[in-house]
Design a protein around this motif. Structure first.
Motif, PDB file in Angstrom:
ATOM      1  N   TYR A 129       4.664  -5.058  25.766  1.00 44.34           N
ATOM      2  CA  TYR A 129       4.116  -6.285  25.356  1.00 44.34           C
ATOM      3  C   TYR A 129       4.877  -6.811  24.229  1.00 44.34           C
ATOM      4  O   TYR A 129       5.318  -6.135  23.470  1.00 44.34           O
ATOM      5  N   GLY A 130       5.734  -8.032  24.545  1.00 39.06           N
ATOM      6  CA  GLY A 130       6.414  -8.404  23.550  1.00 39.06           C
ATOM      7  C   GLY A 130       6.157  -9.813  22.902  1.00 39.06           C
ATOM      8  O   GLY A 130       5.677 -10.689  23.522  1.00 39.06           O
ATOM      9  N   ALA A 131       6.204  -9.839  21.360  1.00 39.38           N
ATOM     10  CA  ALA A 131       5.824 -11.244  20.690  1.00 39.38           C
ATOM     11  C   ALA A 131       7.018 -12.107  20.923  1.00 39.38           C
ATOM     12  O   ALA A 131       7.986 -11.747  20.448  1.00 39.38           O
ATOM     13  N   MET A 132       6.830 -13.346  21.611  1.00 32.39           N
ATOM     14  CA  MET A 132       7.805 -14.223  22.231  1.00 32.39           C
ATOM     15  C   MET A 132       7.257 -15.854  21.847  1.00 32.39           C
ATOM     16  O   MET A 132       6.186 -15.673  21.840  1.00 32.39           O
ATOM     17  N   LYS A 137      -4.285 -14.173  24.178  1.00 30.57           N
ATOM     18  CA  LYS A 137      -5.809 -14.187  24.434  1.00 30.57           C
ATOM     19  C   LYS A 137      -6.190 -13.907  25.837  1.00 30.57           C
ATOM     20  O   LYS A 137      -7.234 -13.828  26.131  1.00 30.57           O
ATOM     21  N   GLU A 138      -5.142 -14.392  26.818  1.00 32.73           N
ATOM     22  CA  GLU A 138      -5.427 -14.411  28.082  1.00 32.73           C
ATOM     23  C   GLU A 138      -4.840 -13.481  28.834  1.00 32.73           C
ATOM     24  O   GLU A 138      -4.254 -13.370  29.934  1.00 32.73           O
ATOM     25  N   THR A 139      -4.306 -12.354  28.023  1.00 33.59           N
ATOM     26  CA  THR A 139      -3.620 -11.189  28.599  1.00 33.59           C
ATOM     27  C   THR A 139      -4.347  -9.861  28.602  1.00 33.59           C
ATOM     28  O   THR A 139      -5.378  -9.669  27.555  1.00 33.59           O
ATOM     29  N   ASP A 140      -4.463  -9.214  29.556  1.00 34.10           N
ATOM     30  CA  ASP A 140      -5.037  -7.981  29.558  1.00 34.10           C
ATOM     31  C   ASP A 140      -4.096  -6.727  29.173  1.00 34.10           C
ATOM     32  O   ASP A 140      -2.979  -6.676  29.535  1.00 34.10           O
ATOM     33  N   TYR A 141      -4.651  -6.226  28.063  1.00 36.31           N
ATOM     34  CA  TYR A 141      -3.681  -4.904  27.413  1.00 36.31           C
ATOM     35  C   TYR A 141      -3.972  -3.598  28.077  1.00 36.31           C
ATOM     36  O   TYR A 141      -5.050  -2.938  27.970  1.00 36.31           O
ATOM     37  N   PRO A 178       5.535 -10.735  27.942  1.00 38.50           N
ATOM     38  CA  PRO A 178       5.932 -11.418  26.971  1.00 38.50           C
ATOM     39  C   PRO A 178       4.416 -12.421  26.485  1.00 38.50           C
ATOM     40  O   PRO A 178       3.919 -12.890  27.240  1.00 38.50           O
ATOM     41  N   VAL A 179       4.080 -12.155  25.364  1.00 39.23           N
ATOM     42  CA  VAL A 179       2.994 -12.706  24.858  1.00 39.23           C
ATOM     43  C   VAL A 179       3.182 -13.850  23.408  1.00 39.23           C
ATOM     44  O   VAL A 179       4.235 -13.734  23.065  1.00 39.23           O
ATOM     45  N   THR A 180       2.337 -14.589  23.598  1.00 37.53           N
ATOM     46  CA  THR A 180       2.817 -15.652  22.328  1.00 37.53           C
ATOM     47  C   THR A 180       1.417 -15.992  21.833  1.00 37.53           C
ATOM     48  O   THR A 180       0.320 -15.973  22.269  1.00 37.53           O
ATOM     49  N   ILE A 181       1.401 -16.432  20.780  1.00 32.31           N
ATOM     50  CA  ILE A 181       0.351 -16.746  19.730  1.00 32.31           C
ATOM     51  C   ILE A 181       0.578 -18.700  19.929  1.00 32.31           C
ATOM     52  O   ILE A 181       1.593 -19.105  19.275  1.00 32.31           O
ATOM     53  N   PRO A 182      -0.301 -19.022  20.335  1.00 37.25           N
ATOM     54  CA  PRO A 182      -0.216 -20.520  20.529  1.00 37.25           C
ATOM     55  C   PRO A 182      -0.103 -21.340  19.198  1.00 37.25           C
ATOM     56  O   PRO A 182      -0.744 -21.068  18.107  1.00 37.25           O
ATOM     57  N   GLU A 224      -6.268  -8.755  18.434  1.00 29.90           N
ATOM     58  CA  GLU A 224      -6.794  -8.834  19.739  1.00 29.90           C
ATOM     59  C   GLU A 224      -6.581  -7.806  20.653  1.00 29.90           C
ATOM     60  O   GLU A 224      -7.440  -7.305  21.260  1.00 29.90           O
ATOM     61  N   ILE A 225      -5.512  -7.063  20.632  1.00 29.10           N
ATOM     62  CA  ILE A 225      -5.063  -5.876  21.186  1.00 29.10           C
ATOM     63  C   ILE A 225      -6.337  -4.691  21.010  1.00 29.10           C
ATOM     64  O   ILE A 225      -6.707  -3.878  22.130  1.00 29.10           O
TER      65      ILE A 225
END
Length: 173
Positions: A106-109, A116-120, A146-150, A170-171
């Protein structure tokens, strides 16, 4: 040791009243653990804070690019508040490490799916990029999710340690 002697060996304006000497442990890269990967983190305060966050959330290791700030930098040690002695830190070629790891990445992008809508996956890898440049293109290509913080305001980006805290909360839950 006298106060004057402590002042001479410390980089702090007001040094602590004690010193400690530690041996650098020989470490083994853990392949079945949740891992934070740091790509080019330059600020010692950020690395120290990320170490402290890892310790807080029970993350046992960080894997860093070779150009990430030295984890034994005095400012890293100070800002880690002792976490440097409980969290394993490895420096390696990230592209090779990530290519050879079977773990989900998972990468912060800035342009990822809402975190929050991602299953880890349980024993995943979280990749955090450089404070100004983000994740390098060759590392970005190895990210599975890729995950983001809105963003709701006008700021261009979040501090990497702050973003790491938000994502870990969250994770790990």
């Amino acid at each position: 040791m006298t106060n004057k002697e402590l002042e001479q060996i410390s980089e702090l304006k007001t040094p602590n009243k004690c010193i400690a000497i530690f041996r650098r442990p020989d470490t083994v890269l853990l392949s079945d653990q949740f891992t934070i990967v740091l790509d080019g983190i330059q600020d010692p305060g950020n690395l120290g804070t990320i170490l402290r966050l890892a310790d807080w959330f029970g993350v046992k290791q960080l894997v860093c690019s070779k150009d990430t700030v030295d984890c034994y930098n005095p400012k890293v040690i100070q800002s880690s508040m002792g976490a440097i002695y409980r969290v394993i830190v490895h420096y390696t070629d990230l592209a090779s490490y990530l290519r050879n790891s079977p773990q989900q990445k998972y990468g912060a992008m800035l342009n990822g799916k809402n975190y929050k809508e991602t299953d880890y996956a349980e024993n995943a890898i979280l990749i955090m990029g450089n404070e100004g440049k983000g994740v390098r293109p060759e590392i970005e290509a190895l990210i599975d999710f890729p995950v983001t913080i809105p963003r709701f305001g006008e700021a261009e980006s979040l501090n990497v340690a702050t973003a790491t805290a938000i994502l870990l909360a969250e994770i790990i839950r």
